[in-house]
Scaffold this motif. Structure first.
Motif, PDB file in Angstrom:
ATOM      1  N   LEU A   4      36.625  26.296  17.809  1.00 49.54           N
ATOM      2  CA  LEU A   4      36.019  25.943  19.244  1.00 49.54           C
ATOM      3  C   LEU A   4      34.534  26.059  19.982  1.00 49.54           C
ATOM      4  CD1 LEU A   4      39.058  28.468  21.354  1.00 49.54           C
ATOM      5  CD2 LEU A   4      39.117  25.606  20.248  1.00 49.54           C
ATOM      6  N   GLY A   5      33.982  26.986  19.143  1.00 50.65           N
ATOM      7  CA  GLY A   5      32.684  27.123  19.574  1.00 50.65           C
ATOM      8  C   GLY A   5      31.228  26.043  18.704  1.00 50.65           C
ATOM      9  N   ASN A   6      32.041  25.102  17.655  1.00 52.18           N
ATOM     10  CA  ASN A   6      31.486  24.634  16.805  1.00 52.18           C
ATOM     11  C   ASN A   6      31.390  23.388  17.654  1.00 52.18           C
ATOM     12  OD1 ASN A   6      29.189  23.960  14.766  1.00 52.18           O
ATOM     13  ND2 ASN A   6      31.017  23.374  13.551  1.00 52.18           N
ATOM     14  N   ALA A   7      33.227  23.035  17.902  1.00 47.27           N
ATOM     15  CA  ALA A   7      33.549  21.688  18.425  1.00 47.27           C
ATOM     16  C   ALA A   7      33.341  21.692  20.110  1.00 47.27           C
ATOM     17  CB  ALA A   7      35.094  21.413  18.174  1.00 47.27           C
ATOM     18  N   PHE A   8      33.722  22.784  20.683  1.00 46.45           N
ATOM     19  CA  PHE A   8      33.440  21.730  21.399  1.00 46.45           C
ATOM     20  C   PHE A   8      32.244  22.459  22.289  1.00 46.45           C
ATOM     21  CE2 PHE A   8      38.264  22.271  21.305  1.00 46.45           C
ATOM     22  CZ  PHE A   8      38.199  21.132  21.706  1.00 46.45           C
ATOM     23  N   VAL A   9      31.742  24.079  22.400  1.00 48.64           N
ATOM     24  CA  VAL A   9      30.831  24.730  22.917  1.00 48.64           C
ATOM     25  C   VAL A   9      28.815  23.626  22.338  1.00 48.64           C
ATOM     26  CG1 VAL A   9      29.418  26.687  23.686  1.00 48.64           C
ATOM     27  CG2 VAL A   9      31.537  26.746  22.783  1.00 48.64           C
ATOM     28  N   ALA A  10      28.925  24.040  20.715  1.00 45.23           N
ATOM     29  CA  ALA A  10      28.030  23.392  20.673  1.00 45.23           C
ATOM     30  C   ALA A  10      27.485  22.358  21.404  1.00 45.23           C
ATOM     31  CB  ALA A  10      27.686  23.934  19.086  1.00 45.23           C
ATOM     32  N   PRO A  11      28.253  20.992  21.403  1.00 45.14           N
ATOM     33  CA  PRO A  11      28.066  19.761  21.531  1.00 45.14           C
ATOM     34  C   PRO A  11      27.075  19.623  23.267  1.00 45.14           C
ATOM     35  CG  PRO A  11      30.060  19.626  20.809  1.00 45.14           C
ATOM     36  CD  PRO A  11      29.494  20.759  20.757  1.00 45.14           C
ATOM     37  N   ASN A  18      24.208  11.700  26.589  1.00 45.58           N
ATOM     38  CA  ASN A  18      25.250  11.270  27.536  1.00 45.58           C
ATOM     39  C   ASN A  18      27.014  12.007  26.862  1.00 45.58           C
ATOM     40  OD1 ASN A  18      26.483   9.470  25.678  1.00 45.58           O
ATOM     41  ND2 ASN A  18      24.772   7.889  26.178  1.00 45.58           N
ATOM     42  N   LYS A  19      27.598  11.966  28.493  1.00 47.97           N
ATOM     43  CA  LYS A  19      29.127  12.271  28.293  1.00 47.97           C
ATOM     44  C   LYS A  19      29.813  11.461  27.434  1.00 47.97           C
ATOM     45  CE  LYS A  19      32.804  13.563  30.978  1.00 47.97           C
ATOM     46  NZ  LYS A  19      34.046  13.388  32.029  1.00 47.97           N
ATOM     47  N   GLY A  20      29.008   9.950  26.666  1.00 49.59           N
ATOM     48  CA  GLY A  20      30.183   9.658  25.589  1.00 49.59           C
ATOM     49  C   GLY A  20      29.567   9.859  24.951  1.00 49.59           C
ATOM     50  N   PHE A  21      28.225  10.425  24.353  1.00 45.20           N
ATOM     51  CA  PHE A  21      28.550  10.928  23.013  1.00 45.20           C
ATOM     52  C   PHE A  21      29.040  12.181  22.711  1.00 45.20           C
ATOM     53  CE2 PHE A  21      26.009  13.853  20.205  1.00 45.20           C
ATOM     54  CZ  PHE A  21      25.766  12.873  19.299  1.00 45.20           C
ATOM     55  N   TYR A  22      29.313  12.723  24.188  1.00 45.57           N
ATOM     56  CA  TYR A  22      30.176  14.033  23.573  1.00 45.57           C
ATOM     57  C   TYR A  22      31.770  14.137  23.237  1.00 45.57           C
ATOM     58  CZ  TYR A  22      32.095  19.102  25.068  1.00 45.57           C
ATOM     59  OH  TYR A  22      33.601  19.785  25.273  1.00 45.57           O
ATOM     60  N   VAL A  23      32.139  13.335  24.122  1.00 47.29           N
ATOM     61  CA  VAL A  23      33.481  12.904  23.644  1.00 47.29           C
ATOM     62  C   VAL A  23      33.558  12.172  22.635  1.00 47.29           C
ATOM     63  CG1 VAL A  23      35.805  11.704  24.793  1.00 47.29           C
ATOM     64  CG2 VAL A  23      33.623  12.292  26.174  1.00 47.29           C
ATOM     65  N   ALA A  24      32.787  11.404  22.160  1.00 46.07           N
ATOM     66  CA  ALA A  24      32.718  10.779  20.723  1.00 46.07           C
ATOM     67  C   ALA A  24      33.086  11.905  19.664  1.00 46.07           C
ATOM     68  CB  ALA A  24      31.800   9.603  20.692  1.00 46.07           C
ATOM     69  N   GLY A  41      36.089  18.959  11.242  1.00 52.02           N
ATOM     70  CA  GLY A  41      35.283  19.259  10.780  1.00 52.02           C
ATOM     71  C   GLY A  41      35.267  20.955  10.611  1.00 52.02           C
ATOM     72  N   SER A  42      35.045  21.675  11.770  1.00 53.24           N
ATOM     73  CA  SER A  42      35.125  23.132  11.672  1.00 53.24           C
ATOM     74  C   SER A  42      36.641  23.808  11.110  1.00 53.24           C
ATOM     75  CB  SER A  42      35.228  23.525  13.090  1.00 53.24           C
ATOM     76  OG  SER A  42      33.682  23.062  14.034  1.00 53.24           O
ATOM     77  N   ILE A  43      37.418  23.052  11.131  1.00 53.90           N
ATOM     78  CA  ILE A  43      38.537  23.420  11.226  1.00 53.90           C
ATOM     79  C   ILE A  43      38.736  23.710   9.726  1.00 53.90           C
ATOM     80  CG2 ILE A  43      40.988  23.406  10.288  1.00 53.90           C
ATOM     81  CD1 ILE A  43      41.347  21.901  13.531  1.00 53.90           C
ATOM     82  N   ILE A  44      38.517  22.055   8.460  1.00 52.34           N
ATOM     83  CA  ILE A  44      38.179  22.136   7.251  1.00 52.34           C
ATOM     84  C   ILE A  44      37.356  23.786   6.334  1.00 52.34           C
ATOM     85  CG2 ILE A  44      37.723  20.681   5.728  1.00 52.34           C
ATOM     86  CD1 ILE A  44      39.067  18.223   6.878  1.00 52.34           C
ATOM     87  N   ASN A  45      35.979  23.695   7.855  1.00 47.90           N
ATOM     88  CA  ASN A  45      35.572  24.712   6.913  1.00 47.90           C
ATOM     89  C   ASN A  45      36.030  26.059   7.255  1.00 47.90           C
ATOM     90  OD1 ASN A  45      32.653  23.198   6.171  1.00 47.90           O
ATOM     91  ND2 ASN A  45      32.666  22.440   7.985  1.00 47.90           N
ATOM     92  N   GLY A  63      26.153  10.285  10.933  1.00 48.42           N
ATOM     93  CA  GLY A  63      26.614  11.133   9.707  1.00 48.42           C
ATOM     94  C   GLY A  63      26.151  12.990   9.763  1.00 48.42           C
ATOM     95  N   SER A  64      25.954  13.147  10.417  1.00 46.49           N
ATOM     96  CA  SER A  64      25.747  14.879   9.697  1.00 46.49           C
ATOM     97  C   SER A  64      27.087  16.113  10.176  1.00 46.49           C
ATOM     98  CB  SER A  64      24.720  15.830  11.029  1.00 46.49           C
ATOM     99  OG  SER A  64      24.326  15.518  11.942  1.00 46.49           O
ATOM    100  N   VAL A  65      27.603  15.637  10.508  1.00 44.55           N
ATOM    101  CA  VAL A  65      29.318  15.650  10.073  1.00 44.55           C
ATOM    102  C   VAL A  65      29.901  16.528   8.733  1.00 44.55           C
ATOM    103  CG1 VAL A  65      31.422  15.807  11.169  1.00 44.55           C
ATOM    104  CG2 VAL A  65      30.055  16.015  12.623  1.00 44.55           C
ATOM    105  N   ALA A  66      29.651  17.633   8.696  1.00 43.17           N
ATOM    106  CA  ALA A  66      30.495  17.996   7.238  1.00 43.17           C
ATOM    107  C   ALA A  66      30.794  18.624   6.506  1.00 43.17           C
ATOM    108  CB  ALA A  66      28.762  17.307   6.385  1.00 43.17           C
TER     109      ALA A  66
END
Length: 164
Positions: free
Chosen positions: A105-112, A120-126, A134-138, A29-32
């Motif tokens: 790209l950093g916020n969506a792919f590198v930061a997580p 786990n990997k499943g969390f990353y993929v999800a 969210g990164s694009i909109i921000n 719930g923290s993606v905003a």
């Protein structure tokens, strides 16, 4: 100048707190929309100011979302601060597209990435699709607002210097 800077940072942090309530559907719930005020601060006042607003903004978003990842949100706040600072450096060098793409790209792919090892990997993929949206909109909101606010900030600073 310091009083006005603190005031601007307070306003942008408050805006981040309000935007933190506008959530992007995600498994956490923290993606905003809390990052665009940090990008505004970075472009208008520099990397340090943007980093502060970014870190505090993420923590506010996490609190509003119920702090779902617990103390790991402090790691995310540091990552956000670094990404916003990099955005500021590139933006100040008139590399707007590079700054924007790197932030997204950093916020969506590198930061997580650390969460592959922490959870786990499943969390990353999800989480990546929500973070990407969210990164694009921000970033788009920030890129639309920066030119409009830069004239206000510049006008204030020029006006203040003329009085001295």
């Amino acid at each position: 100048m310091k009083g006005k800077m603190v005031s601007w940072l307070a306003v942008l942090t408050a805006l981040s707190a309000v935007a933190a309530m506008i959530k992007i559907p995600a498994i956490v719930g923290s993606v905003a929309l809390d990052a665009f005020p940090a990008l505004l601060a970075a472009a208008l006042f520099g990397g340090g100011a943007g980093a502060i607003v970014g870190a505090v903004g993420h923590l506010l978003s996490a609190v509003v979302g119920g702090f779902p990842l617990g103390p790991m949100h402090f790691l995310i706040a540091v990552e956000m601060a670094v990404l916003v600072w990099i955005f500021a450096v590139l933006y100040k060098n008139r590399r707007t597209i590079a700054a924007s793409v790197l932030f997204i790209l950093g916020n969506a792919f590198v930061a997580p990435l650390p969460f592959i090892f922490l959870l786990n990997k499943g969390f990353y993929v999800a989480i990546v699709p929500s973070l990407l949206i969210g990164s694009i909109i921000n970033t788009v909101i920030a890129l639309v607002a920066i030119p409009r606010l830069s004239s206000v900030v510049t006008h204030e600073l020029v006006k203040r210097e003329a009085k001295q």
